[in-house]
Scaffold this active site. Structure first.
Site, PDB file in Angstrom:
ATOM      1  N   CYS A   2       0.850  -1.254   0.014  1.00 41.78           N
ATOM      2  CA  CYS A   2      -0.024  -0.042  -0.013  1.00 41.78           C
ATOM      3  C   CYS A   2       0.732   1.156   0.141  1.00 41.78           C
ATOM      4  CB  CYS A   2      -0.894   0.099   1.212  1.00 41.78           C
ATOM      5  SG  CYS A   2      -2.169  -1.217   1.216  1.00 41.78           S
ATOM      6  N   ARG A  29       4.137  -0.278  -4.874  1.00 43.63           N
ATOM      7  CA  ARG A  29       3.628  -0.782  -3.727  1.00 43.63           C
ATOM      8  C   ARG A  29       2.174  -1.643  -3.436  1.00 43.63           C
ATOM      9  NH1 ARG A  29       6.623   2.169   0.428  1.00 43.63           N
ATOM     10  NH2 ARG A  29       5.341   1.645   1.932  1.00 43.63           N
ATOM     11  N   TRP A  78      -2.744  -2.859  -1.555  1.00 41.87           N
ATOM     12  CA  TRP A  78      -2.473  -4.008  -1.895  1.00 41.87           C
ATOM     13  C   TRP A  78      -3.309  -4.781  -0.808  1.00 41.87           C
ATOM     14  CZ3 TRP A  78      -0.685  -8.351   0.995  1.00 41.87           C
ATOM     15  CH2 TRP A  78       0.052  -9.429   0.357  1.00 41.87           C
ATOM     16  N   ASN A 102      -1.498   2.662   5.148  1.00 44.56           N
ATOM     17  CA  ASN A 102      -0.729   1.525   4.872  1.00 44.56           C
ATOM     18  C   ASN A 102      -0.316   0.911   6.176  1.00 44.56           C
ATOM     19  OD1 ASN A 102       1.527  -0.112   4.025  1.00 44.56           O
ATOM     20  ND2 ASN A 102       2.959   1.484   4.239  1.00 44.56           N
ATOM     21  N   GLY A 103      -0.517  -0.495   6.084  1.00 41.88           N
ATOM     22  CA  GLY A 103      -0.584  -1.418   7.397  1.00 41.88           C
ATOM     23  C   GLY A 103      -1.692  -2.148   7.774  1.00 41.88           C
ATOM     24  N   GLU A 464      16.733 -18.282  -7.039  1.00 45.54           N
ATOM     25  CA  GLU A 464      16.284 -16.766  -7.479  1.00 45.54           C
ATOM     26  C   GLU A 464      15.692 -16.903  -8.908  1.00 45.54           C
ATOM     27  OE1 GLU A 464      15.796 -14.157  -6.035  1.00 45.54           O
ATOM     28  OE2 GLU A 464      15.933 -12.531  -7.635  1.00 45.54           O
ATOM     29  N   LYS A 468      12.198 -15.551 -10.091  1.00 44.27           N
ATOM     30  CA  LYS A 468      11.824 -14.494 -11.043  1.00 44.27           C
ATOM     31  C   LYS A 468      11.113 -14.667 -12.137  1.00 44.27           C
ATOM     32  CE  LYS A 468      13.332 -11.730  -9.553  1.00 44.27           C
ATOM     33  NZ  LYS A 468      13.761 -11.508  -8.423  1.00 44.27           N
ATOM     34  N   GLU A 471       7.331 -14.868 -10.602  1.00 47.90           N
ATOM     35  CA  GLU A 471       6.843 -13.505 -10.146  1.00 47.90           C
ATOM     36  C   GLU A 471       6.506 -12.950 -11.348  1.00 47.90           C
ATOM     37  OE1 GLU A 471       9.462 -11.376  -6.763  1.00 47.90           O
ATOM     38  OE2 GLU A 471      10.683 -11.762  -8.484  1.00 47.90           O
ATOM     39  N   HIS A 487      16.342 -37.253  -5.627  1.00 43.15           N
ATOM     40  CA  HIS A 487      15.795 -37.634  -4.318  1.00 43.15           C
ATOM     41  C   HIS A 487      14.195 -37.162  -4.284  1.00 43.15           C
ATOM     42  CE1 HIS A 487      19.376 -38.787  -2.443  1.00 43.15           C
ATOM     43  NE2 HIS A 487      19.883 -37.576  -2.915  1.00 43.15           N
ATOM     44  N   LYS A 586       6.012  -4.393  -3.918  1.00 42.89           N
ATOM     45  CA  LYS A 586       7.255  -4.391  -3.602  1.00 42.89           C
ATOM     46  C   LYS A 586       7.930  -4.240  -2.183  1.00 42.89           C
ATOM     47  CE  LYS A 586      11.301  -2.783  -5.908  1.00 42.89           C
ATOM     48  NZ  LYS A 586      11.717  -4.127  -6.273  1.00 42.89           N
TER      49      LYS A 586
END
Ligand code: G6P
Length: 591
Positions: A2, A29, A78, A102-103, A464, A468, A471, A487, A586
């Site tokens: 947010c 955000r 968000w 925000n929060g 990573e 990516k 995402e 395995h 983000k």
């Protein structure tokens, strides 16, 4: 997570265009919904316009409306409490005010119950709406706007940043409790935003409120109230314009611009830190504890390989959101390193706080955004000088983090420090394989899943690379240690499954090569990312991306690049919103 912004025009001009401009910068955000509220602070009504989805939708809606106001707030959401819909979009309104938040208000259910008993009617499923009604209740009790906000916060639990506008006061009241907030002083406006990038175009100076500050912003000043609601001074800093905020004409996405910007980001990071990172930080250190989330966690995993091998210091890497809930023991002489692009990830901050208060340890922050909550909570800060990262998927901040971690890991090794100096130039060469990655991306884009494999310090890079791809292209991908394939994960291999091997010709090449044979016996879709020597050993039916030859120690930085490009071009093939992938944000300021 947010984003909030507030702008107060000094001479009555309409702040709507500036609000929309700032919201564009805040969209990283969150983009589940957006909204604005405008007032003139003269007793007239507050105008609110909201829309589900990205800012584009709000702008379209506003095109057919004539709205203006000299004081305004805006929000990008968000979603946490309540689905992403217009009804749940901020700002939230109570009779004479509007609030953006925000929060999370952790005790919102109890507060809502009490407000409903007082006759307040809720029109959304959000926790934020309790903030609006709580402040309104205090205004009805004749408290001033700033007092009303203070009284509201005193009964609320949770981390947050808010900005409030009023129908009959020419003010914005803002507050922070752990959430990030910046106050801006401009020639024509006073403003507040979640980060400096949101408001830097509007102001010449900024101040960073401390935790629990409440700020009363009026036309000519901002008054800060600190502990016990006492007025306090907060220093002003000159605003430096960061060109990374703008998308260069040559690129169609910030993500690609940021991938291509890596040689420069790494150079700047090395230059900025060259006299700051040295052995002295390791004095008395018996063990290193790394705390991070997401991509930053992968940087920490690489560092474990480096620190144990080159510094001979035992290193543990912890996912911050898990760490503090299992009562971990922090031994004396622990160096705690938190890694965060934003410096605002609440899980990382909370884990850092746990470590600081439960152990006798030194804390180091590796962070990209200056004046963030993480750098304020640490003894020592190393800045990744990657510049603003606008793409939600982290790219240049990741390799800049690795550069800092490598500088520390190699601090006793002159040869490796020299190798590191060459990295920006080698990165440039690695970036030139863009066209070849496009070919491979076409193959991956036709699959519903992909596997990334690596060994040693390239195992975290496999993780990573898979992250990516997930995402930004939404293709399911998993990274594994190449030796773990047999395995379990090998059961996933069929003729179509793309399997990417990170296999430079290093000391582990033969082992990785054997794993490749095991996959080849069962699948056909193998892509090797290797160097010239490695390539010579590959079977002819294995596709390859050939990178410059580098010493194994620095390979994680270089091998990240083709994986970022692959994810980018795959996403491009599939037409996803690369810079703002679905469901992500983000800066993650909720647990
Ligand atoms: C979010 C972002 C990721 C990032 C993670 C940690 O999930 O989408 O790209 O890696 O947060 O963020 P930090 O700012 O702490 O590095």
């Amino acid at each position: 997570m947010c984003g909030i912004v507030g702008i107060l025009g000094k001479s009555g001009e309409n702040v709507l265009p500036s609000l929309l401009n700032s919201l564009e910068k805040l969209e990283y955000r969150g983009y589940d919904s957006t909204g604005i509220a405008l007032s003139n602070g003269d007793g007239g009504s507050i105008i609110r316009v909201r829309s589900a989805g990205k800012l584009f939708n709000l702008k379209e809606k506003l095109q057919n409306m004539e709205v203006s106001g000299s004081i305004g707030i805006g929000h990008t959401r968000w979603a946490t409490h309540g689905e992403p819909s217009e009804k749940n979009a901020h700002p939230m309104i109570s009779t004479n005010l509007a609030v953006v938040h925000n929060g999370i208000v952790e005790n919102y259910k109890k507060l809502k119950f009490s407000l409903e008993n007082d006759g307040y009617i809720f029109t959304s499923d959000t926790d934020t709406e309790v903030i609006a009604h709580l402040i309104q209740r205090e205004l009805f009790n004749d408290f001033s706007p700033v007092e009303a906000v203070q009284r509201c916060l005193s009964v609320m639990d949770g981390a947050l940043a808010i900005a409030v506008v009023f129908a009959d006061h020419k003010k914005i009241v803002a507050a922070r409790r752990k959430g990030s907030l910046v106050i801006g002083f401009g020639e024509h406006v006073m403003c507040v935003g979640s980060d400096i990038g949101t408001i830097s175009q509007l102001c010449q100076e900024v101040s960073y409120p401390e935790d629990t500050d409440i700020i009363e912003i009026s036309e000519n000043d901002a008054v800060f109230f600190g502990a016990n609601f006492q007025k306090v001074d907060r220093p002003k800093h000159e605003v430096e314009h960061d060109p990374c905020h703008e998308l260069a004409e040559t690129y169609s996405h910030f993500t690609l611009q940021e991938i291509m910007d890596q040689p420069s980001a790494i150079r700047k990071t090395m230059l900025y830190n060259q006299n700051k990172i040295d052995e002295s930080i390791l004095e008395g250190v018996n063990t290193i504890l790394i705390l991070a989330c997401g991509t930053s966690y992968h940087a920490g995993m690489v560092a474990k390989y480096w620190f144990e091998y080159f510094l001979k210091i035992q290193t543990n890497v912890e996912i911050a959101s898990e760490f503090r809930y299992r009562s971990p023991i922090i031994a004396d002489g622990t160096l705690v390193i938190s890694i965060s692009q934003s410096g605002e990830t609440i899980d990382t901050l909370a884990a850092l706080e746990y470590a600081s208060s439960n152990g006798n340890c030194k804390t180091v922050a590796i962070v990209n955004v200056k004046n963030s909550s993480t750098d304020r909570s640490s003894n020592v800060v190393y800045y990744a000088e990657a510049g603003v990262e606008r793409g939600v998927a982290s790219t240049k901040a990741f390799t800049a983090q690795l550069t800092i971690l490598a500088s520390l890991a190699f601090c006793r090794n002159w040869f490796l420090r020299q190798q590191l100096q060459n990295i920006p130039t080698i990165c440039e060469a690695a970036l030139s394989i863009g066209d070849e990655t496009r070919e491979v991306a076409r193959i991956i884009s036709k699959s519903s899943s992909a596997i990334y494999l690596g060994r040693g310090n390239l195992y975290p890079i496999a993780l990573e690379g898979a992250l990516k791809l997930k995402e930004i292209s939404y293709i399911h991908a998993e990274g594994f240690a190449a030796g773990e394939m047999k395995h379990g994960p090998i059961a996933l291999i069929d003729e179509r499954m793309p399997v990417l091997f990170l296999c430079p010709h290093n000391e582990l090449f033969e082992k990785t090569f054997s794993n490749m044979q095991e996959v080849l016996a069962r699948g056909k879709n193998i892509i090797a990312i290797t160097d010239a020597e490695g390539e010579k050993n590959l079977p002819s039916d294995v596709r390859r991306l050939v990178l410059p030859t580098v010493c194994s120690a620095v390979a994680p930085i270089i091998y990240s690049i083709p994986l970022q490009l692959l994810a980018y071009y795959t996403a491009l093939e599939l037409g996803t919103d690369v810079d703002r992938p679905r469901n992500l944000a983000k800066s993650v300021t909720v647990e």
